[in-house]
Design an enzyme around this catalytic site. Structure first.
Site, PDB file in Angstrom:
ATOM      1  N   CYS A   1       0.857  -1.173  -0.146  1.00 29.68           N
ATOM      2  CA  CYS A   1       0.261   0.280   0.164  1.00 29.68           C
ATOM      3  C   CYS A   1       0.402   1.165  -0.681  1.00 29.68           C
ATOM      4  O   CYS A   1       1.474   1.249   1.014  1.00 29.68           O
ATOM      5  CB  CYS A   1      -1.190  -0.148   0.970  1.00 29.68           C
ATOM      6  SG  CYS A   1      -1.591   1.595   1.051  1.00 29.68           S
TER       7      CYS A   1
ATOM      8  N   CYS B   1      -0.019   4.256   2.237  1.00 24.23           N
ATOM      9  CA  CYS B   1       0.058   4.112   3.597  1.00 24.23           C
ATOM     10  C   CYS B   1       1.509   4.103   3.800  1.00 24.23           C
ATOM     11  O   CYS B   1       1.768   4.635   5.045  1.00 24.23           O
ATOM     12  CB  CYS B   1       0.151   2.320   4.346  1.00 24.23           C
ATOM     13  SG  CYS B   1      -1.975   1.669   3.930  1.00 24.23           S
ATOM     14  N   ASP B   2       2.385   3.225   3.285  1.00 19.91           N
ATOM     15  CA  ASP B   2       3.389   2.970   3.686  1.00 19.91           C
ATOM     16  C   ASP B   2       4.725   3.914   2.745  1.00 19.91           C
ATOM     17  O   ASP B   2       5.489   4.234   3.257  1.00 19.91           O
ATOM     18  CB  ASP B   2       4.613   2.051   2.838  1.00 19.91           C
ATOM     19  CG  ASP B   2       3.685   0.439   4.286  1.00 19.91           C
ATOM     20  OD1 ASP B   2       2.892   0.808   4.946  1.00 19.91           O
ATOM     21  OD2 ASP B   2       3.853  -0.162   3.999  1.00 19.91           O
TER      22      ASP B   2
END
Ligand code: NAP
Length: 304
Positions: free
Chosen positions: A134, A137-138
């Site tokens: 993701c 997200c990261d």
């Protein structure tokens, strides 16, 4: 464990599930939407959405929040729970969660899917330690670092565009010479300086002592980066529904007709879990059709 009874149980609060809940709750059916994480589904991973009619640009998180509020305004209840079993008992649709049990007259499956792994050595062990699925997200972990995105579809190209604004260097590795993604997105990615590595498939991932990840290619050669984002599609989250007797396609998606009906009366499916075009607009369309048909199934209106 509490017992919840409702007219319509919707599993999954992505765009398909939330749209379905707007259609059913607006028609005064008691509607429960069960979600295991935050409402929004894959929308939450979209940085900028520019193809949802009527909204020129919006973040996935904001659109998810708006859809949730819209559903709640008409009385839909969003419940956080992890469903572990779904079955039928006569006409009733039953679900068992970690927190509650649910009994409904109709069920709408809107569970979407999960990221597809490459299934190469090193991948599983390095998840969260240099391998991610993701980008939204990261990405912050790779600020000013070098990253590679694996894949050639819209998701991979979107991820590369996003990462190129955060990382010092972004590569995209695709197994073909041309991309599956929409041409204007590919052009944008090229404009942002993402380096393309074409005709290469990862064979294994290896972590060096300094923490860098080496991607070895089947065709020979390797690439060394700080982080790898695997973005090669989704697997439908349909396994849970086997006990109901619904039919699946060869790819594991839930089979529906154009009215979003499965082969089991009163069970409908909508969105990515059905395997049609994975777009917010089409998921919403599927959800609307499923919601309306759940209403017709329960209320049997004279015009239905
Ligand atoms: P996708 O369109 O199915 O693309 C998957 C990509 O991964 C393909 O390029 C495929 O290569 C590659 N791939 C698959 N298995 C692989 C493997 N084992 N090794 C190496 N490469 C592999 O999936 P997606 O990009 O996740 O998108 C899913 C759906 O969401 C699509 O309908 C897409 O259009 C939609 N989407 C839309 C937007 C948007 O409109 N903004 C954004 C994101 C996603 P091949 O091409 O060689 O098969």
């Amino acid at each position: 464990m509490s017992e919840i009874e409702c007219d319509v149980l919707i599993i999954g609060a992505g765009p398909a599930g939330l749209a379905a809940s707007i259609w059913t709750s607006r028609r005064k059916l008691s509607t429960v939407v069960v979600e295991k994480a935050m409402p929004g589904g894959q929308m939450l991973l979209a940085h900028d959405i520019e193809n949802y009619p009527g909204i020129e640009r919006i973040s996935g998180q904001e659109l998810a929040e708006r859809m949730k509020k819209h559903a709640e305004k008409f009385g839909a209840k969003i419940v956080y729970d992890m469903i572990t079993r779904v079955y039928t008992e006569g006409d009733k649709k039953k679900a068992v969660g970690n927190t509650n049990t649910y009994t409904a007259k109709a069920l709408i499956i809107a569970t979407g899917g999960q990221h597809r792994p490459l299934k190469v050595p090193g991948e599983e062990e390095l998840v969260g330690k240099g391998v991610a699925y993701c980008a939204t997200c990261d990405a912050p972990f790779y600020k000013g670092k070098e990253v590679a995105v694996i894949g050639g579809g819209n998701s991979a190209v979107e991820d590369a565009i996003y990462l190129s604004k955060i990382a010092s260097k972004t590569y995209i590795v695709h197994r073909r010479e041309e991309f599956r993604a929409e041409p204007d997105r590919v052009e944008e990615m090229e404009r942002l300086g993402v380096e393309k590595i074409l005709g290469k498939s990862p064979e294994k991932f290896e972590k060096k002592e300094d923490g860098r990840i080496v991607v070895h290619f089947k065709e020979g050669g390797s690439l060394e980066v700080d982080g790898v984002f695997v973005s090669i599609g989704y697997i439908p989250a349909s396994e849970l529904f086997k006990e109901t007797g619904i039919e699946f396609t060869e790819t594991g998606h839930i089979k529906t007709d154009l009215q979003q009906r499965t082969n089991i009366p009163g069970i409908f499916a909508a969105g990515d879990v059905t395997g049609r075009l994975a777009q917010i607009a089409t998921a919403v369309g599927d959800g609307a059709v499923a919601g309306m048909n759940a209403y017709k199934y329960i209320q049997k209106p004279y015009w239905g």
